[in-house]
Design an enzyme around this catalytic site. Structure first.
Site, PDB file in Angstrom:
ATOM      1  N   ASP A  97       0.826  -1.210   0.000  1.00 51.52           N
ATOM      2  CA  ASP A  97       0.000   0.000   0.000  1.00 51.52           C
ATOM      3  C   ASP A  97       0.862   1.262   0.000  1.00 51.52           C
ATOM      4  OD1 ASP A  97      -2.256   1.632   0.009  1.00 51.52           O
ATOM      5  OD2 ASP A  97      -2.425   1.648   2.183  1.00 51.52           O
TER       6      ASP A  97
ATOM      7  N   CYS B 271     -16.324  -2.081   9.278  1.00 56.39           N
ATOM      8  CA  CYS B 271     -16.604  -0.897  10.084  1.00 56.39           C
ATOM      9  C   CYS B 271     -15.331  -0.187  10.519  1.00 56.39           C
ATOM     10  CB  CYS B 271     -17.394  -1.268  11.337  1.00 56.39           C
ATOM     11  SG  CYS B 271     -18.615  -2.562  11.066  1.00 56.39           S
TER      12      CYS B 271
HETATM   13  C1  HEC Z   1     -17.524   5.497   5.895  1.00 59.69           C
HETATM   14  C2  HEC Z   1     -17.498   5.546   7.334  1.00 59.69           C
HETATM   15  C3  HEC Z   1     -18.312   4.558   8.125  1.00 59.69           C
HETATM   16  C4  HEC Z   1     -18.320   3.168   8.046  1.00 59.69           C
HETATM   17  C5  HEC Z   1     -17.520   2.282   7.105  1.00 59.69           C
HETATM   18  C6  HEC Z   1     -19.225   2.718   9.073  1.00 59.69           C
HETATM   19  N1  HEC Z   1     -19.753   3.796   9.748  1.00 59.69           N
HETATM   20 FE1  HEC Z   1     -21.045   3.719  11.297  1.00 59.69          FE
HETATM   21  N2  HEC Z   1     -21.151   5.758  11.329  1.00 59.69           N
HETATM   22  C7  HEC Z   1     -20.419   6.595  10.526  1.00 59.69           C
HETATM   23  C8  HEC Z   1     -20.760   7.958  10.827  1.00 59.69           C
HETATM   24  C9  HEC Z   1     -20.186   9.194  10.171  1.00 59.69           C
HETATM   25  C10 HEC Z   1     -21.738   7.915  11.832  1.00 59.69           C
HETATM   26  C11 HEC Z   1     -22.416   9.092  12.514  1.00 59.69           C
HETATM   27  C12 HEC Z   1     -23.708   9.453  11.822  1.00 59.69           C
HETATM   28  C13 HEC Z   1     -24.438  10.515  12.627  1.00 59.69           C
HETATM   29  O1  HEC Z   1     -23.979  11.640  12.649  1.00 59.69           O
HETATM   30  O2  HEC Z   1     -25.440  10.154  13.279  1.00 59.69           O
HETATM   31  C14 HEC Z   1     -21.952   6.504  12.139  1.00 59.69           C
HETATM   32  C15 HEC Z   1     -22.818   6.043  13.092  1.00 59.69           C
HETATM   33  C16 HEC Z   1     -22.950   4.718  13.466  1.00 59.69           C
HETATM   34  C17 HEC Z   1     -23.773   4.243  14.547  1.00 59.69           C
HETATM   35  C18 HEC Z   1     -24.597   5.127  15.472  1.00 59.69           C
HETATM   36  C19 HEC Z   1     -23.707   5.586  16.577  1.00 59.69           C
HETATM   37  C20 HEC Z   1     -24.311   6.628  17.460  1.00 59.69           C
HETATM   38  O3  HEC Z   1     -23.976   6.623  18.648  1.00 59.69           O
HETATM   39  O4  HEC Z   1     -25.089   7.444  16.980  1.00 59.69           O
HETATM   40  C21 HEC Z   1     -23.610   2.891  14.615  1.00 59.69           C
HETATM   41  C22 HEC Z   1     -24.246   1.942  15.617  1.00 59.69           C
HETATM   42  C23 HEC Z   1     -22.719   2.510  13.551  1.00 59.69           C
HETATM   43  N3  HEC Z   1     -22.332   3.653  12.883  1.00 59.69           N
HETATM   44  C24 HEC Z   1     -22.303   1.225  13.293  1.00 59.69           C
HETATM   45  C25 HEC Z   1     -21.520   0.858  12.206  1.00 59.69           C
HETATM   46  C26 HEC Z   1     -21.221  -0.512  11.874  1.00 59.69           C
HETATM   47  C27 HEC Z   1     -21.673  -1.715  12.679  1.00 59.69           C
HETATM   48  C28 HEC Z   1     -20.451  -0.468  10.746  1.00 59.69           C
HETATM   49  C29 HEC Z   1     -19.923  -1.641   9.941  1.00 59.69           C
HETATM   50  C30 HEC Z   1     -20.877  -2.631   9.517  1.00 59.69           C
HETATM   51  C31 HEC Z   1     -20.272   0.930  10.395  1.00 59.69           C
HETATM   52  N4  HEC Z   1     -20.942   1.690  11.296  1.00 59.69           N
HETATM   53  C32 HEC Z   1     -19.518   1.383   9.313  1.00 59.69           C
HETATM   54  C33 HEC Z   1     -19.487   6.226   9.590  1.00 59.69           C
HETATM   55  C34 HEC Z   1     -19.220   4.928   9.199  1.00 59.69           C
END
Ligand code: HEC
Length: 693
Positions: A319, A616
């Site tokens: 990478d 994630c």
């Molecule tokens: C590209 C980036 C990205 C990836 C990949 C991602 N997330 Fe997120 N996730 C976010 C962001 C940004 C937020 C906040 C959204 C908001 O402002 O409410 C979030 C919010 C969350 C929340 C809510 C948290 C809270 O306290 O409000 C959960 C649960 C979550 N993600 C689980 C996961 C899981 C499980 C995966 C994998 C399957 C995953 N996410 C993959 C960016 C990502």
């Protein structure tokens, strides 16, 4: 004769033009923007040389104690806000936050003039899982340009904030996304894309007409399937350096960040990325240089034709890439003035390359490096440690690791001091093959898919560290150094006022004497800084603008941990005798709460852990502490109920806010994620209890 007539004709037109007032006004306008007095910061690195250098010296090392805050503007919480470098044109600031939301602002007052949201979340596919918000924009001829994560290149009217044109640079769901800045190359604009860490992507750059958005040419960076024929001779040549059925893996070589327009020579230099997948044994079994991965390629701006290339990592397998700044300079080497490229890529060597022909002039390490002993100047090739290629199921503690000795944080070059100001880091990471490498395949969906294996537990990388290095590109030696807390800090800018300006992970915006490195000014911005600052002049005053916002996916344990929800993302502008202050900032940490009656199923938790690390981790971090890019799942209460987790993942209830949906996951898989997260919370709390005892 013909010449003479043409001359007379030209002369007559000129006389006519001066008679017509509107015409002559236009001429004056055009000329004024051509004279570079440092008023504007019109490109990512300010000018076509991309040096992040300003000739302004109203603010300088003698009067720096008078520098203070002129105004600040709070940005709303949005994914990846505040990592992009702004532009300043004739008193207006332009910058992007999150997924290419463009702002125009009065640079003297911080008053918002317009905002344009390309509504990426409405059209993006699974690429949202890899794209992290835009890092830079472009300006030309009354238009502001940005790429979008769904692969559009758009032009917005700089005065009105209305869309002028939009060109799709990729096909829907082809794995490509845009996060890098577009570059203006004469009457065209050029853009690349990312995606090679996730999907079988073949890299390319495309040039469009500035006026209309019409595509002019496209250059692929790696060869496709030979049976479909090669686009050009460069691809035919490149194909001889690949083995197996590489095209099935895409090959990579994406131009996801740096390019530079050589106005002198009518060329554009593009910096290509890593292989897809990273592990060369998979994509090109038996090796080969794999042209043009990890290379700087010079292309003709009118035709996109290949001129030369220099490959920094033949047969890339870690990478590494050549995607970091490509900066252009004229320097005297052994008494001869030479046109050069200055380049400090991930692999830890500082390269000086002759830009007329792509020949290497010198290369020396600027950080800890163990994958190669040195770069052979004659051949331009590295003398590698063969163990670094993790042969025969071995593992190697590689330095620098895949995040690089230098990342996207801009370096700057000051022609007055002759020094490059480089945000450096020392890092180590284990590299090894995956189990059953022969059967390795991409997943059907968008996951981090790099063909690498799990590092053995006994290979523990030392803690990373970071510093600001003032590097002499001629002697290839460090002249001074400022140590930092943590390994990741902001990009740099340098000025004729003998200043180097850099934001740090701690939230400190610091100014150093460019020649001697003494820190002469600092300001607590109350938030970690990823972006590089800019400077410009309006009505006789020089301003310095810095966007703040911390977006890292992994907390290093050093310095403050900036929480996604509570950090203050801002635009801050400084001027001599500025007297504004920031309101008091109370950093709030959300509690980690267990649900004692939740029964953890160990099997499910193990399955969940694997899924988490593939899908994630890129945003929420390996320890479920994200460090700014996303909420800390250790502190989130949403995982207390399976229902709410299912809603977020299946229905995409947080899509608009940057959290991608994962409709392909079964309820059982989501349960696995929940059990892994709940288990991690319990383990973390147990650690805290035992440390109190
Ligand atoms: C590209 C980036 C990205 C990836 C990949 C991602 N997330 Fe997120 N996730 C976010 C962001 C940004 C937020 C906040 C959204 C908001 O402002 O409410 C979030 C919010 C969350 C929340 C809510 C948290 C809270 O306290 O409000 C959960 C649960 C979550 N993600 C689980 C996961 C899981 C499980 C995966 C994998 C399957 C995953 N996410 C993959 C960016 C990502």
């Amino acid at each position: 004769m013909i010449l003479k007539m043409r001359f007379i004709k030209y002369y007559l037109i000129c006389i006519l033009a001066t008679i017509l007032l509107s015409c002559s006004e236009q001429k004056v306008l055009k000329q004024s923007s051509e004279i570079d007095d440092g008023s504007n910061w019109e490109r990512y690195g300010r000018t076509w040389q991309e040096n992040h250098f300003s000739p302004l010296s109203i603010i300088n090392d003698k009067n720096i104690d008078r520098l203070g805050l002129a105004w600040y503007y709070d940005l709303p919480v949005a994914t990846s806000s505040g990592v992009a470098a702004p532009l300043a044109v004739d008193g207006t600031l332009f910058f992007a936050t999150g997924h290419s939301v463009i702002h125009a602002m009065n640079a003297e007052t911080g008053e918002l003039i317009w905002k344009y949201d390309p509504e990426v979340y409405k059209v993006i596919g699974e690429e949202l899982r890899g794209a992290w918000g835009v890092r830079g924009i472009a300006y030309s001829d009354g238009k502001v340009f940005t790429g979008t994560a769904d692969g559009r290149l758009i032009a917005i009217d700089a005065g009105k904030g209305k869309l002028v044109w939009s060109s799709k640079t990729n096909k829907r769901n082809d794995g490509r996304y845009i996060t890098g800045p577009p570059y203006v190359i004469g009457d065209k604009i050029i853009i690349g894309h990312g995606g090679a860490d996730f999907r079988p992507v073949r890299g390319y750059v495309t040039a469009y007409k500035i006026d209309t958005g019409e595509m002019v040419w496209r250059f692929f960076t790696v060869p496709g399937n030979p049976q479909e024929g090669f686009e050009n001779e460069a691809m035919e040549k490149a194909a001889r350096t690949w083995n197996g059925e590489w095209w099935k893996y895409g090959g990579g070589g994406t131009v996801w960040h740096a390019m530079a327009y050589d106005r002198d020579l009518g060329r554009v230099y593009i910096g290509t990325g890593n292989g897809a997948p990273w592990n060369q044994k998979i994509r090109s079994p038996g090796g080969g240089d794999n042209l043009y991965l990890c290379s700087i390629i010079a292309l003709d701006i009118d035709t996109g034709e290949y001129i030369w290339h220099y490959q920094i990592n033949p047969g890339e397998t870690w990478d590494y890439n050549a995607a970091m700044d490509i900066e252009l300079a004229e320097v005297e080497i052994d008494g001869i003035l030479r046109k050069v490229i200055l380049h400090a890529p991930k692999n830890g060597f500082f390269y000086v390359i002759d830009r007329t022909n792509g020949k290497l002039i010198s290369a020396e390490p600027f950080a800890h490096v163990n994958w190669a002993e040195r770069i052979d100047i004659k051949t331009g090739r590295p003398i590698e440690d063969p163990q670094a290629r993790y042969p025969n199921n071995t593992a190697f503690l590689l330095s620098p690791d895949s995040t690089g000795a230098h990342g996207v944080a801009a370096m700057s070059y000051n022609p007055n001091t002759g020094l490059v100001y480089l945000p450096v880091r020392n890092s180590w990471g284990a590299v090894t093959d995956p189990q059953e490498i022969e059967d390795w395949k991409y997943s059907e969906h968008y996951y981090l898919d790099n063909g690498m294996g799990q590092a053995p537990a006994n290979l523990i990388p030392p803690a990373s560290s970071g510093w600001l290095s003032a590097w002499d590109p001629i002697s290839q030696k460090e002249v001074w150094r400022a140590n930092m807390v943590g390994a990741r800090n902001g990009g740099t800018m340098t000025t004729a006022g003998n200043l180097v300006v850099q934001g740090q992970a701690t939230g400190e915006l610091s100014i150093y004497e460019a020649d001697r490195g003494k820190k002469i000014w600092s300001f607590d911005t109350q938030n970690g800084i990823n972006a590089q600052p800019i400077t410009y002049k309006v009505n006789g005053k020089q301003y310095i603008t810095q966007l703040t916002g911390w977006q890292e996916f992994m907390y290093s344990g050093q310095g403050p941990q900036w929480n996604y929800r509570t950090q203050k993302r801002r635009v801050l502008t400084f001027v001599l005798d500025g007297d504004k202050t920031l309101p008091i900032f109370e950093s709030a940490t959300l509690p980690i709460t267990d649900i004692p009656k939740f029964k953890i199923d160990e099997n499910l938790a193990t399955q969940g852990q694997e899924l988490y690390h593939r899908s994630c981790v890129a945003c929420h971090g390996p320890n479920l502490l994200a460090d700014g890019a996303a909420p800390d799942l250790l502190r989130s209460r949403t995982t207390e109920s399976l229902d709410s987790l299912v809603k977020i993942l299946h229905q995409g209830t947080l899509l608009e806010r940057g959290m991608p949906p994962y409709p392909e996951l079964s309820i059982r898989e989501i349960e696995g994620l929940q059990h892994f997260i709940r288990k991690s919370i319990r383990t973390e709390l147990a650690k805290e209890v035992s440390s109190i005892k």
